[in-house]
Design an enzyme around this catalytic site. Structure first.
Site, short mmCIF file in Angstrom:
data_model
loop_
_atom_site.label_atom_id
_atom_site.label_comp_id
_atom_site.label_asym_id
_atom_site.label_seq_id
_atom_site.Cartn_x
_atom_site.Cartn_y
_atom_site.Cartn_z
N ASP A 94 11.16 74.35 -63.80
CA ASP A 94 12.10 74.17 -64.65
C ASP A 94 11.63 74.69 -66.15
O ASP A 94 10.47 74.59 -66.67
CB ASP A 94 12.53 72.83 -65.06
CG ASP A 94 13.91 72.54 -65.64
OD1 ASP A 94 14.61 73.54 -65.85
OD2 ASP A 94 14.25 71.46 -66.18
N ASN A 118 23.10 75.49 -58.13
CA ASN A 118 23.00 76.68 -59.04
C ASN A 118 23.99 77.73 -58.79
O ASN A 118 24.05 78.59 -59.61
CB ASN A 118 21.53 77.32 -58.97
CG ASN A 118 20.30 76.55 -59.28
OD1 ASN A 118 19.13 76.46 -58.71
ND2 ASN A 118 20.54 75.77 -60.46
C1 FPP Z 1 15.11 76.51 -63.57
O1 FPP Z 1 14.98 76.66 -65.05
C2 FPP Z 1 14.57 77.39 -62.66
C3 FPP Z 1 15.79 78.20 -61.87
C4 FPP Z 1 16.96 77.51 -61.51
C5 FPP Z 1 15.36 79.09 -61.21
C6 FPP Z 1 13.70 79.19 -60.76
C7 FPP Z 1 13.50 80.38 -59.96
C8 FPP Z 1 12.57 81.26 -60.23
C9 FPP Z 1 11.37 80.71 -60.85
C10 FPP Z 1 12.12 82.44 -59.59
C11 FPP Z 1 11.88 82.57 -58.25
C12 FPP Z 1 12.07 83.82 -57.69
C13 FPP Z 1 11.11 83.79 -56.54
C14 FPP Z 1 11.16 85.22 -56.19
C15 FPP Z 1 10.14 82.72 -56.03
P1 FPP Z 1 16.10 76.92 -66.01
O2 FPP Z 1 16.88 78.13 -65.75
O3 FPP Z 1 17.17 75.70 -65.42
O4 FPP Z 1 15.75 76.74 -67.08
P2 FPP Z 1 16.49 76.00 -68.59
O5 FPP Z 1 16.40 74.42 -68.03
O6 FPP Z 1 15.24 76.03 -69.71
O7 FPP Z 1 17.49 76.63 -68.72
#
Ligand code: FPP
Length: 263
Positions: free
Chosen positions: A27, A75
């Site tokens: 996250d 998501n």
């Molecule tokens: C949460 O951060 C992250 C996600 C919902 C997506 C995680 C995906 C990746 C790290 C890419 C993975 C890709 C591969 C190819 C393995 P957030 O977007 O909720 O962050 P925030 O809370 O700061 O908005």
């Protein structure tokens, strides 16, 4: 793969104490990007680089399975551009990772309803699973279109159908244990999660690995995922080792069991 400083940091953890299955909620990508005036997708891109790194760190430490929450069932409700961007990342990055995964003994597995992913992403994931199926050093479990409640619901449905079709007797249903029920879950062939790490400062499970959360150790880190470092990961392993896992027993029972098993 290890550098000297890694072995210094993790060297005094006995191999048998290392968590076998570590799960990570990656996250903070969006906030990382926002704090730099970058688009959210740039945060996910950097997050994907970090996903590759943590597999290496975990493998070096002796972890057997690492599962990464790459896309939850919830998501889908993000802005369309972000959903499409995440799917495009999967479709473009995974094929490029196959040679390295084979070199490093990484077997890709997937947890979640992968059939519902867009074609390009689905094909990339399934192909990478197939091409790395013979590897044995560490399993990378990508959790895609995954939800813990959905997993339990699917298991309950499967069980109900088996009962209706007479494959399970009334007595067997009454005697069904949590261990038996786990065999109906998508995770039936995975090791139970020992340690859950969540970065980004939120203290929630967010529908991840619900069944195994019963006895997993939880570790929350303030760091945004793209900034997560090997030192942060090793710190989580050290905290895990320092905890006493009692599984409902008393501390005295656990200590005496340990003493007996080491005789
Ligand atoms: C949460 O951060 C992250 C996600 C919902 C997506 C995680 C995906 C990746 C790290 C890419 C993975 C890709 C591969 C190819 C393995 P957030 O977007 O909720 O962050 P925030 O809370 O700061 O908005």
């Amino acid at each position: 793969m290890s550098s000297t400083s890694d072995s210094e940091l993790s060297g005094h953890i006995l191999p048998e104490l290392i968590p076998q299955h570590v799960a990570v909620i990656m996250d903070g990508n969006g906030r990382w990007a926002k704090s730099r005036g970058l688009p959210r997708l740039e945060g996910h891109r950097r997050g994907a680089d970090k996903a590759r790194d943590i597999v290496e760190w975990a493998s070096d430490a002796g972890v057997r399975q690492i599962s990464l929450y790459a896309f939850s069932t919830e998501n889908w409700s993000r802005p369309d551009i972000e959903v499409r961007g995440l799917m495009a990342l999967l479709a473009t990055l995974l094929p490029k990772q196959i040679p390295d995964m084979n070199k490093n003994g990484v077997r890709l597995k997937v947890l979640g309803d992968v059939q519902a992913l867009p074609g390009m992403a689905r094909r990339a994931v399934l192909k990478a699973c197939e091409k790395t199926a013979g590897n044995r050093k560490i399993d990378l479990v990508l959790c895609l279109n995954y939800g813990g409640q959905q997993e339990i619901l699917a298991a309950a449905r499967k069980l109900a159908i088996s009962f209706k079709q007479g494959e399970i007797s009334d007595e067997a249903l009454q005697a069904l244990s949590p261990e038996d029920f786990r065999n109906y879950l998508w995770r039936h062939d995975l090791m139970p999660v020992d340690l859950l790490i969540r970065t980004g400062g939120e203290h929630r499970i967010s529908n991840f690995h619900l069944w195994d959360m019963a006895y997993a150790e939880l570790f929350f880190d303030e760091t945004y995922w793209p900034d997560y470092s090997r030192e942060d990961f090793l710190r989580a392993l050290h905290v895990f080792v320092s905890r006493e896992r009692r599984f409902g027993k008393t501390s005295e029972q656990v200590t005496s069991n340990k003493a007996q098993s080491s005789i």
